[in-house]
Design a protein around this motif. Structure first.
Motif, PDB file in Angstrom:
ATOM      1  N   ARG A  49       1.197  -1.259   0.214  1.00  0.00           N
ATOM      2  CA  ARG A  49       0.127  -0.359   0.100  1.00  0.00           C
ATOM      3  C   ARG A  49       0.847   0.917  -0.185  1.00  0.00           C
ATOM      4  N   ARG A  50      -0.092   2.397  -0.766  1.00  0.00           N
ATOM      5  CA  ARG A  50       1.105   3.668  -0.703  1.00  0.00           C
ATOM      6  C   ARG A  50       0.436   4.226   0.575  1.00  0.00           C
ATOM      7  N   LEU A  51       1.333   4.685   1.511  1.00  0.00           N
ATOM      8  CA  LEU A  51       2.025   5.497   2.406  1.00  0.00           C
ATOM      9  C   LEU A  51       0.981   7.298   2.441  1.00  0.00           C
ATOM     10  N   PHE A  52       2.100   7.662   1.360  1.00  0.00           N
ATOM     11  CA  PHE A  52       1.919   8.762   1.240  1.00  0.00           C
ATOM     12  C   PHE A  52       2.635   9.205   0.193  1.00  0.00           C
ATOM     13  N   GLU A  53       2.297  10.112  -0.450  1.00  0.00           N
ATOM     14  CA  GLU A  53       2.546  10.810  -1.802  1.00  0.00           C
ATOM     15  C   GLU A  53       2.595  12.390  -1.746  1.00  0.00           C
ATOM     16  N   LEU A  54       4.120  12.464  -2.246  1.00  0.00           N
ATOM     17  CA  LEU A  54       4.394  14.294  -1.761  1.00  0.00           C
ATOM     18  C   LEU A  54       4.431  15.199  -2.630  1.00  0.00           C
ATOM     19  N   PRO A  55       3.654  15.911  -2.994  1.00  0.00           N
ATOM     20  CA  PRO A  55       3.237  17.570  -4.149  1.00  0.00           C
ATOM     21  C   PRO A  55       3.935  16.810  -5.279  1.00  0.00           C
ATOM     22  N   ARG A  56       3.528  17.247  -6.233  1.00  0.00           N
ATOM     23  CA  ARG A  56       4.186  17.070  -8.215  1.00  0.00           C
ATOM     24  C   ARG A  56       5.117  18.367  -7.562  1.00  0.00           C
ATOM     25  N   PHE A  57       6.480  17.832  -7.764  1.00  0.00           N
ATOM     26  CA  PHE A  57       7.849  18.876  -7.997  1.00  0.00           C
ATOM     27  C   PHE A  57       7.383  19.420  -9.859  1.00  0.00           C
ATOM     28  N   SER A  58       8.217  20.288  -9.691  1.00  0.00           N
ATOM     29  CA  SER A  58       8.189  21.398 -10.948  1.00  0.00           C
ATOM     30  C   SER A  58       8.985  20.163 -12.019  1.00  0.00           C
ATOM     31  N   ASN A  59       9.763  19.226 -12.689  1.00  0.00           N
ATOM     32  CA  ASN A  59      10.335  18.565 -12.730  1.00  0.00           C
ATOM     33  C   ASN A  59      10.829  16.923 -12.715  1.00  0.00           C
ATOM     34  N   SER A  60      10.550  15.924 -13.610  1.00  0.00           N
ATOM     35  CA  SER A  60      10.484  14.592 -12.946  1.00  0.00           C
ATOM     36  C   SER A  60      11.483  14.623 -11.697  1.00  0.00           C
ATOM     37  N   HIS A  68      21.833   9.180   6.777  1.00  0.00           N
ATOM     38  CA  HIS A  68      22.177   8.150   7.005  1.00  0.00           C
ATOM     39  C   HIS A  68      20.937   7.282   8.440  1.00  0.00           C
ATOM     40  N   GLY A  69      20.344   8.656   9.363  1.00  0.00           N
ATOM     41  CA  GLY A  69      19.237   8.346   9.651  1.00  0.00           C
ATOM     42  C   GLY A  69      17.801   8.195   9.218  1.00  0.00           C
ATOM     43  N   GLY A  70      17.538   8.312   7.970  1.00  0.00           N
ATOM     44  CA  GLY A  70      16.993   7.932   8.087  1.00  0.00           C
ATOM     45  C   GLY A  70      15.541   9.070   7.523  1.00  0.00           C
ATOM     46  N   GLN A  71      16.013  10.099   8.643  1.00  0.00           N
ATOM     47  CA  GLN A  71      15.054  11.281   8.857  1.00  0.00           C
ATOM     48  C   GLN A  71      14.817  12.359   7.814  1.00  0.00           C
ATOM     49  N   LEU A  72      15.306  12.230   6.832  1.00  0.00           N
ATOM     50  CA  LEU A  72      15.849  13.139   5.704  1.00  0.00           C
ATOM     51  C   LEU A  72      15.566  12.657   4.310  1.00  0.00           C
ATOM     52  N   LEU A  73      14.896  13.067   3.401  1.00  0.00           N
ATOM     53  CA  LEU A  73      15.306  12.624   2.477  1.00  0.00           C
ATOM     54  C   LEU A  73      15.363  13.352   1.148  1.00  0.00           C
ATOM     55  N   ALA A  74      16.590  13.273   0.463  1.00  0.00           N
ATOM     56  CA  ALA A  74      16.764  14.161  -0.630  1.00  0.00           C
ATOM     57  C   ALA A  74      16.723  13.807  -2.027  1.00  0.00           C
ATOM     58  N   VAL A  75      15.260  14.808  -2.200  1.00  0.00           N
ATOM     59  CA  VAL A  75      15.205  14.192  -3.643  1.00  0.00           C
ATOM     60  C   VAL A  75      15.300  14.997  -4.694  1.00  0.00           C
ATOM     61  N   ALA A  76      15.757  14.797  -5.903  1.00  0.00           N
ATOM     62  CA  ALA A  76      16.419  16.196  -6.923  1.00  0.00           C
ATOM     63  C   ALA A  76      15.332  15.588  -8.301  1.00  0.00           C
ATOM     64  N   SER A  77      15.217  17.228  -8.664  1.00  0.00           N
ATOM     65  CA  SER A  77      14.158  17.162  -9.467  1.00  0.00           C
ATOM     66  C   SER A  77      14.908  17.804 -10.395  1.00  0.00           C
ATOM     67  N   SER A  78      14.811  17.308 -11.630  1.00  0.00           N
ATOM     68  CA  SER A  78      15.700  17.691 -12.558  1.00  0.00           C
ATOM     69  C   SER A  78      14.903  17.015 -14.532  1.00  0.00           C
ATOM     70  N   CYS A  79      15.355  17.808 -15.105  1.00  0.00           N
ATOM     71  CA  CYS A  79      14.768  16.952 -17.106  1.00  0.00           C
ATOM     72  C   CYS A  79      15.456  15.714 -17.118  1.00  0.00           C
TER      73      CYS A  79
END
Length: 114
Positions: A49-60, A68-79
């Motif tokens: 099951r999907r737990l949650f979905e973030l709002p759409r980023f401007s690119n893919s 390392h602790g799992g508290q932060l997620l880095a999202v690279a949004s680019s073409c």
């Protein structure tokens, strides 16, 4: 196996390619996926099951990574050059605090980017 996100647009169902899958260092069986339309979704592998979905980023979403602790997620949004006719925004990196999102999604059923 997650290769695509199922999506619905204008009453039609279609599949969106998943560009990255990253497993959570905090929760066994939890992982996030980033897709070609700019969405990041968190999943529970055991319940499928999907737990949650973030709002759409401007690119893919090109890449995802937890700290390392799992508290932060880095999202690279680019073409990702999936559709050559679309003019996309410059590449960006977002840092998302997972604790905040989990609390918000548990309380109101949605999540937001910080």
């Amino acid at each position: 196996m997650f290769r695509c996100h199922p999506k619905s647009k204008d009453g039609r169902h279609h599949l969106v390619p998943v560009n990255d899958v990253v497993f959570s260092p905090l929760s066994r069986g939890a992982f996030v996926t980033g897709d070609n339309e700019g969405y990041v979704a968190a999943w529970d592998a055991q319940s499928r099951r999907r737990l949650f979905e973030l709002p759409r980023f401007s690119n893919s979403v090109a890449s995802l990574s937890y700290n390392h602790g799992g508290q932060l997620l880095a999202v690279a949004s680019s073409c990702t050059y999936q559709e050559a006719t679309v003019i996309e925004e410059p590449p960006q990196i977002f840092i998302i605090r997972i604790d905040d999102i989990q609390q918000q999604s548990a309380c109101v059923g949605s999540s937001s980017r910080h």
